[in-house]
Write a protein that holds these residues in place. Sequence first.
Motif, PDB file in Angstrom:
ATOM      1  N   TYR A   1      49.037  36.172  38.673  1.00  0.00           N
ATOM      2  CA  TYR A   1      49.702  37.449  38.831  1.00  0.00           C
ATOM      3  C   TYR A   1      48.669  38.572  38.846  1.00  0.00           C
ATOM      4  O   TYR A   1      47.904  38.732  37.903  1.00  0.00           O
ATOM      5  CB  TYR A   1      50.713  37.677  37.706  1.00  0.00           C
ATOM      6  CG  TYR A   1      51.780  36.619  37.675  1.00  0.00           C
ATOM      7  CD1 TYR A   1      52.802  36.632  38.625  1.00  0.00           C
ATOM      8  CD2 TYR A   1      51.756  35.598  36.742  1.00  0.00           C
ATOM      9  CE1 TYR A   1      53.770  35.655  38.632  1.00  0.00           C
ATOM     10  CE2 TYR A   1      52.728  34.614  36.738  1.00  0.00           C
ATOM     11  CZ  TYR A   1      53.736  34.642  37.679  1.00  0.00           C
ATOM     12  OH  TYR A   1      54.692  33.671  37.694  1.00  0.00           O
ATOM     13  N   ILE A   2      48.651  39.325  39.925  1.00  0.00           N
ATOM     14  CA  ILE A   2      47.795  40.496  40.066  1.00  0.00           C
ATOM     15  C   ILE A   2      48.734  41.699  40.023  1.00  0.00           C
ATOM     16  O   ILE A   2      49.530  41.906  40.938  1.00  0.00           O
ATOM     17  CB  ILE A   2      47.003  40.470  41.394  1.00  0.00           C
ATOM     18  CG1 ILE A   2      46.279  39.143  41.578  1.00  0.00           C
ATOM     19  CG2 ILE A   2      46.066  41.656  41.464  1.00  0.00           C
ATOM     20  CD1 ILE A   2      45.173  38.885  40.599  1.00  0.00           C
ATOM     21  N   THR A   3      48.648  42.474  38.963  1.00  0.00           N
ATOM     22  CA  THR A   3      49.601  43.554  38.740  1.00  0.00           C
ATOM     23  C   THR A   3      48.911  44.915  38.801  1.00  0.00           C
ATOM     24  O   THR A   3      47.688  45.000  38.732  1.00  0.00           O
ATOM     25  CB  THR A   3      50.251  43.397  37.352  1.00  0.00           C
ATOM     26  OG1 THR A   3      49.243  43.550  36.352  1.00  0.00           O
ATOM     27  CG2 THR A   3      50.934  42.045  37.204  1.00  0.00           C
ATOM     28  N   PRO A   4      49.688  45.970  38.913  1.00  0.00           N
ATOM     29  CA  PRO A   4      49.099  47.307  38.843  1.00  0.00           C
ATOM     30  C   PRO A   4      48.348  47.557  37.528  1.00  0.00           C
ATOM     31  O   PRO A   4      47.364  48.278  37.501  1.00  0.00           O
ATOM     32  CB  PRO A   4      50.297  48.243  38.980  1.00  0.00           C
ATOM     33  CG  PRO A   4      51.291  47.462  39.753  1.00  0.00           C
ATOM     34  CD  PRO A   4      51.108  46.044  39.286  1.00  0.00           C
ATOM     35  N   THR A   5      48.783  46.926  36.449  1.00  0.00           N
ATOM     36  CA  THR A   5      48.077  47.081  35.184  1.00  0.00           C
ATOM     37  C   THR A   5      46.671  46.500  35.280  1.00  0.00           C
ATOM     38  O   THR A   5      45.713  47.081  34.755  1.00  0.00           O
ATOM     39  CB  THR A   5      48.856  46.400  34.043  1.00  0.00           C
ATOM     40  OG1 THR A   5      50.164  46.957  33.987  1.00  0.00           O
ATOM     41  CG2 THR A   5      48.177  46.595  32.703  1.00  0.00           C
ATOM     42  N   ASN A   6      46.532  45.349  35.974  1.00  0.00           N
ATOM     43  CA  ASN A   6      45.202  44.790  36.202  1.00  0.00           C
ATOM     44  C   ASN A   6      44.327  45.774  36.959  1.00  0.00           C
ATOM     45  O   ASN A   6      43.135  45.918  36.662  1.00  0.00           O
ATOM     46  CB  ASN A   6      45.275  43.484  36.993  1.00  0.00           C
ATOM     47  CG  ASN A   6      46.018  42.390  36.289  1.00  0.00           C
ATOM     48  OD1 ASN A   6      46.930  41.819  36.863  1.00  0.00           O
ATOM     49  ND2 ASN A   6      45.633  42.076  35.063  1.00  0.00           N
ATOM     50  N   TYR A   7      44.914  46.426  37.926  1.00  0.00           N
ATOM     51  CA  TYR A   7      44.166  47.386  38.728  1.00  0.00           C
ATOM     52  C   TYR A   7      43.707  48.577  37.884  1.00  0.00           C
ATOM     53  O   TYR A   7      42.557  48.995  37.966  1.00  0.00           O
ATOM     54  CB  TYR A   7      45.030  47.861  39.903  1.00  0.00           C
ATOM     55  CG  TYR A   7      44.329  48.828  40.820  1.00  0.00           C
ATOM     56  CD1 TYR A   7      43.273  48.413  41.603  1.00  0.00           C
ATOM     57  CD2 TYR A   7      44.719  50.152  40.900  1.00  0.00           C
ATOM     58  CE1 TYR A   7      42.613  49.294  42.447  1.00  0.00           C
ATOM     59  CE2 TYR A   7      44.079  51.039  41.738  1.00  0.00           C
ATOM     60  CZ  TYR A   7      43.035  50.598  42.520  1.00  0.00           C
ATOM     61  OH  TYR A   7      42.385  51.468  43.352  1.00  0.00           O
TER      62      TYR A   7
END
Length: 89
Positions: free
Chosen positions: A73-79
Amino acid sequence: MYPALVNCTTIIFFSEWSHEALIDVAHHFLIKFNFGLENNHTNRTLANLCAMIHISSKNLAIRMKDELRRDVYITPTNYLEFVRNYHKY
């Protein structure tokens, strides 16, 4: 530790951010850091690079799911974490 908490947790997915939104968010955070660069164009270029890395990561996560049947999962939080930590290195 608490198996029921892990097993009964639901991940809430939000809509994806557009390429322009990713650039604007990165630019907002990168402009606060002092890289010794006075040129606004350089900050925009770094913001564009951050957006491209995030999009590439999402595309590779999809490929990984297709080929290896493994979810990443690549999420906006990761960004946001990526951009905030960029100045540390």
